[in-house]
Design a protein around this motif. Structure first.
Motif, PDB file in Angstrom:
ATOM      1  N   GLY A  12      -2.411  69.256  43.249  1.00 37.47           N
ATOM      2  CA  GLY A  12      -1.806  70.379  43.950  1.00 37.47           C
ATOM      3  C   GLY A  12      -1.093  71.292  42.972  1.00 37.47           C
ATOM      4  O   GLY A  12      -1.244  71.181  41.754  1.00 37.47           O
ATOM      5  N   PHE A  13      -0.299  72.194  43.518  1.00 39.15           N
ATOM      6  CA  PHE A  13       0.373  73.199  42.693  1.00 39.15           C
ATOM      7  C   PHE A  13       1.265  72.558  41.630  1.00 39.15           C
ATOM      8  O   PHE A  13       1.127  72.842  40.438  1.00 39.15           O
ATOM      9  N   PHE A  14       2.156  71.674  42.057  1.00 38.15           N
ATOM     10  CA  PHE A  14       3.101  71.069  41.115  1.00 38.15           C
ATOM     11  C   PHE A  14       2.398  70.112  40.149  1.00 38.15           C
ATOM     12  O   PHE A  14       2.802  69.983  38.995  1.00 38.15           O
ATOM     13  N   SER A  15       1.337  69.460  40.623  1.00 41.09           N
ATOM     14  CA  SER A  15       0.579  68.565  39.743  1.00 41.09           C
ATOM     15  C   SER A  15      -0.131  69.345  38.645  1.00 41.09           C
ATOM     16  O   SER A  15      -0.219  68.891  37.496  1.00 41.09           O
ATOM     17  N   ILE A  16      -0.638  70.545  38.995  1.00 42.96           N
ATOM     18  CA  ILE A  16      -1.292  71.385  38.004  1.00 42.96           C
ATOM     19  C   ILE A  16      -0.280  71.884  36.980  1.00 42.96           C
ATOM     20  O   ILE A  16      -0.566  71.935  35.769  1.00 42.96           O
ATOM     21  N   LEU A  17       0.912  72.247  37.462  1.00 45.41           N
ATOM     22  CA  LEU A  17       1.968  72.660  36.527  1.00 45.41           C
ATOM     23  C   LEU A  17       2.318  71.525  35.573  1.00 45.41           C
ATOM     24  O   LEU A  17       2.480  71.735  34.360  1.00 45.41           O
ATOM     25  N   LYS A  18       2.422  70.329  36.123  1.00 45.17           N
ATOM     26  CA  LYS A  18       2.771  69.164  35.305  1.00 45.17           C
ATOM     27  C   LYS A  18       1.670  68.860  34.301  1.00 45.17           C
ATOM     28  O   LYS A  18       1.944  68.575  33.130  1.00 45.17           O
ATOM     29  N   GLU A  19       0.421  68.919  34.748  1.00 47.68           N
ATOM     30  CA  GLU A  19      -0.717  68.636  33.869  1.00 47.68           C
ATOM     31  C   GLU A  19      -0.794  69.661  32.743  1.00 47.68           C
ATOM     32  O   GLU A  19      -1.042  69.306  31.581  1.00 47.68           O
ATOM     33  N   SER A  20      -0.566  70.916  33.070  1.00 48.12           N
ATOM     34  CA  SER A  20      -0.617  71.985  32.056  1.00 48.12           C
ATOM     35  C   SER A  20       0.499  71.811  31.035  1.00 48.12           C
ATOM     36  O   SER A  20       0.286  71.968  29.828  1.00 48.12           O
ATOM     37  N   SER A  21       1.690  71.491  31.511  1.00 48.28           N
ATOM     38  CA  SER A  21       2.818  71.265  30.604  1.00 48.28           C
ATOM     39  C   SER A  21       2.562  70.077  29.693  1.00 48.28           C
ATOM     40  O   SER A  21       2.885  70.111  28.497  1.00 48.28           O
ATOM     41  N   LYS A  22       1.962  69.042  30.254  1.00 45.87           N
ATOM     42  CA  LYS A  22       1.659  67.844  29.481  1.00 45.87           C
ATOM     43  C   LYS A  22       0.645  68.146  28.375  1.00 45.87           C
ATOM     44  O   LYS A  22       0.767  67.654  27.240  1.00 45.87           O
ATOM     45  N   ALA A 112      -9.550  81.067  22.619  1.00 50.13           N
ATOM     46  CA  ALA A 112      -8.937  79.985  21.850  1.00 50.13           C
ATOM     47  C   ALA A 112      -8.375  78.887  22.751  1.00 50.13           C
ATOM     48  O   ALA A 112      -8.619  77.692  22.526  1.00 50.13           O
ATOM     49  N   VAL A 113      -7.641  79.289  23.776  1.00 56.02           N
ATOM     50  CA  VAL A 113      -7.000  78.300  24.656  1.00 56.02           C
ATOM     51  C   VAL A 113      -8.038  77.536  25.470  1.00 56.02           C
ATOM     52  O   VAL A 113      -7.978  76.296  25.571  1.00 56.02           O
ATOM     53  N   VAL A 114      -8.997  78.230  26.050  1.00 60.70           N
ATOM     54  CA  VAL A 114     -10.012  77.571  26.880  1.00 60.70           C
ATOM     55  C   VAL A 114     -10.855  76.621  26.039  1.00 60.70           C
ATOM     56  O   VAL A 114     -11.115  75.481  26.446  1.00 60.70           O
ATOM     57  N   TYR A 115     -11.282  77.058  24.871  1.00 58.18           N
ATOM     58  CA  TYR A 115     -12.079  76.199  23.998  1.00 58.18           C
ATOM     59  C   TYR A 115     -11.283  74.967  23.571  1.00 58.18           C
ATOM     60  O   TYR A 115     -11.812  73.852  23.544  1.00 58.18           O
ATOM     61  N   THR A 116     -10.012  75.162  23.253  1.00 55.35           N
ATOM     62  CA  THR A 116      -9.170  74.041  22.827  1.00 55.35           C
ATOM     63  C   THR A 116      -9.029  73.005  23.927  1.00 55.35           C
ATOM     64  O   THR A 116      -9.150  71.799  23.680  1.00 55.35           O
ATOM     65  N   ILE A 117      -8.797  73.450  25.157  1.00 58.16           N
ATOM     66  CA  ILE A 117      -8.636  72.512  26.270  1.00 58.16           C
ATOM     67  C   ILE A 117      -9.950  71.791  26.553  1.00 58.16           C
ATOM     68  O   ILE A 117      -9.960  70.598  26.903  1.00 58.16           O
ATOM     69  N   ALA A 118     -11.075  72.483  26.388  1.00 55.23           N
ATOM     70  CA  ALA A 118     -12.373  71.834  26.572  1.00 55.23           C
ATOM     71  C   ALA A 118     -12.565  70.723  25.543  1.00 55.23           C
ATOM     72  O   ALA A 118     -13.082  69.648  25.861  1.00 55.23           O
ATOM     73  N   VAL A 286      -3.477  78.170  30.051  1.00 56.81           N
ATOM     74  CA  VAL A 286      -3.707  76.738  30.272  1.00 56.81           C
ATOM     75  C   VAL A 286      -3.866  76.456  31.759  1.00 56.81           C
ATOM     76  O   VAL A 286      -4.756  75.689  32.169  1.00 56.81           O
ATOM     77  N   LEU A 287      -3.045  77.084  32.584  1.00 58.49           N
ATOM     78  CA  LEU A 287      -3.144  76.917  34.038  1.00 58.49           C
ATOM     79  C   LEU A 287      -4.517  77.334  34.547  1.00 58.49           C
ATOM     80  O   LEU A 287      -5.114  76.648  35.387  1.00 58.49           O
ATOM     81  N   GLN A 288      -5.018  78.461  34.072  1.00 57.61           N
ATOM     82  CA  GLN A 288      -6.328  78.946  34.511  1.00 57.61           C
ATOM     83  C   GLN A 288      -7.429  77.948  34.172  1.00 57.61           C
ATOM     84  O   GLN A 288      -8.347  77.717  34.966  1.00 57.61           O
ATOM     85  N   THR A 289      -7.329  77.353  32.982  1.00 61.26           N
ATOM     86  CA  THR A 289      -8.361  76.406  32.563  1.00 61.26           C
ATOM     87  C   THR A 289      -8.282  75.113  33.365  1.00 61.26           C
ATOM     88  O   THR A 289      -9.313  74.567  33.778  1.00 61.26           O
ATOM     89  N   VAL A 290      -7.079  74.619  33.613  1.00 62.53           N
ATOM     90  CA  VAL A 290      -6.913  73.422  34.442  1.00 62.53           C
ATOM     91  C   VAL A 290      -7.414  73.696  35.853  1.00 62.53           C
ATOM     92  O   VAL A 290      -8.063  72.845  36.479  1.00 62.53           O
TER      93      VAL A 290
END
Length: 334
Positions: A12-22, A112-118, A286-290
């Motif tokens: 959900g919203f808060f889980s995505i925020l947490k995952e992105s921060s992590k 850069a960000v999307v490739y890195t997260i992939a 990062v949020l967009q990619t998650v």
């Protein structure tokens, strides 16, 4: 990203925020390098644009007020007229340079960000040098997607303008309450459509980097992915944009206009806004990619990590995009 693909759909919203921060915290070294190279310049360009635009407009307003009080045909009038013309030319040249550099750094940062997260998702070794080598090629695909999105926004605004003109011609000038109600309805529909187009564009940028489609195809793919997760996307959109507006407002009021806010000087607030905006840009990407992985999981499209890792490699110095056959997505049953 240590979650399985099947689990992503339940975030959900808060889980995505947490995952992105992590993700950012766990890989802070590579994200710091990306930030210093691409995102900090992006933030600087945006903030300096506000300061410089305000400076030019102040001069234009001052000279315009002066020319209204000066008799036509006098040397003073001609001098003021030349100054105003020169200032407007400077303003538009600056705008062109601003949008050019803003677009370039936005595309490079997204790549850069999307490739890195992939790479993180596939447990693939990622270095800053490798990221930059891939980014220098992927941004061209992003540019094509941006141009298609720009055309869509242009057509959308043109249609909205036609509706407003029709409103003015038919019932706008009558002064009746029904005319105002129609205008409000048009404004609401316009805002909803504008937000939706923005959501499609943002997710299409991620699709462009990770899949074998770009331009209109990436937008269509994004449109399909966002189904079922539209409300979540809207919540993330408003969270990011409200934060962006607050930072911009703080910078404009305190730094540009010089409002007093405690004993801290304007330089300290400028640095604060600069760092906050840079952090927001990084967090937003990062949020967009998650969110992309969440949407993929929601539609039961499982990414083959090994195939994705293979296609993220640089082959003979050229970026190899994902192919629908080998990598794009394998359906899985829940």
């Amino acid at each position: 990203m240590d979650r399985e693909q099947e689990e992503m759909q339940f975030l959900g919203f808060f889980s995505i925020l947490k995952e992105s921060s992590k993700i950012i915290y766990s890989w802070r070294k590579i994200f710091s390098q990306i930030s210093f190279t691409l995102i900090l310049p992006l933030s600087f360009i945006f903030l300096i644009h506000i300061e410089f635009s305000n400076l030019i407009f102040s001069k234009i307003r001052h000279n315009t007020s002066q020319i209204f009080e000066t008799q036509k045909g006098t040397p003073q009038y001609e001098k003021l007229s030349d100054m105003i013309t020169s200032e407007w030319i400077t303003f538009w040249l600056f705008k062109i340079a601003y949008f050019t550099f803003l677009l370039i750094f936005s595309l490079l940062s997204t790549s850069a960000v999307v490739y890195t997260i992939a790479c993180i998702y596939t447990a693939k070794e990622v270095t800053f040098k490798k990221v930059i080598s891939v980014v220098s090629k992927v941004w061209k695909r992003l540019m094509l997607t941006f141009l298609c999105t720009f055309a869509a926004f242009f057509a959308y605004n043109l249609i909205a303008l036609v509706f407003i003109i029709l409103w003015i011609i038919t019932i706008g000038g009558s002064g009746r309450n029904s005319g105002i109600i129609v205008l409000v309805i048009i404004a609401i529909f316009y805002f909803v459509g504008f937000v939706y187009l923005t959501l499609v564009w943002q997710l299409a940028s991620v699709v462009t980097v990770l899949e074998d489609c770009y331009g209109i195809k990436a937008m269509k793919k994004s449109k399909e992915l966002i189904k079922g997760k539209t409300f979540l996307s809207i919540v993330i959109f408003f969270m990011l944009n409200v934060s962006f507006i607050l930072i911009r407002l703080l910078f404009k009021k305190v730094v540009v206009n010089g409002w007093k806010l405690g004993s801290v000087d304007r330089t300290a607030y400028a640095i604060l806004c600069f760092l906050l905006l840079s952090g927001l840009f990084l967090f937003g990407l990062v949020l967009q990619t998650v969110l992309y992985f969440v949407c993929k999981s929601y539609h039961h499209e499982n990414i083959d990590k090994s195939a994705l890792a293979d296609h993220l490699e640089v082959y003979l110095g050229e970026y190899v995009p994902l192919t629908a056959k080998d990598v794009q997505m394998e359906q899985y049953q829940v």
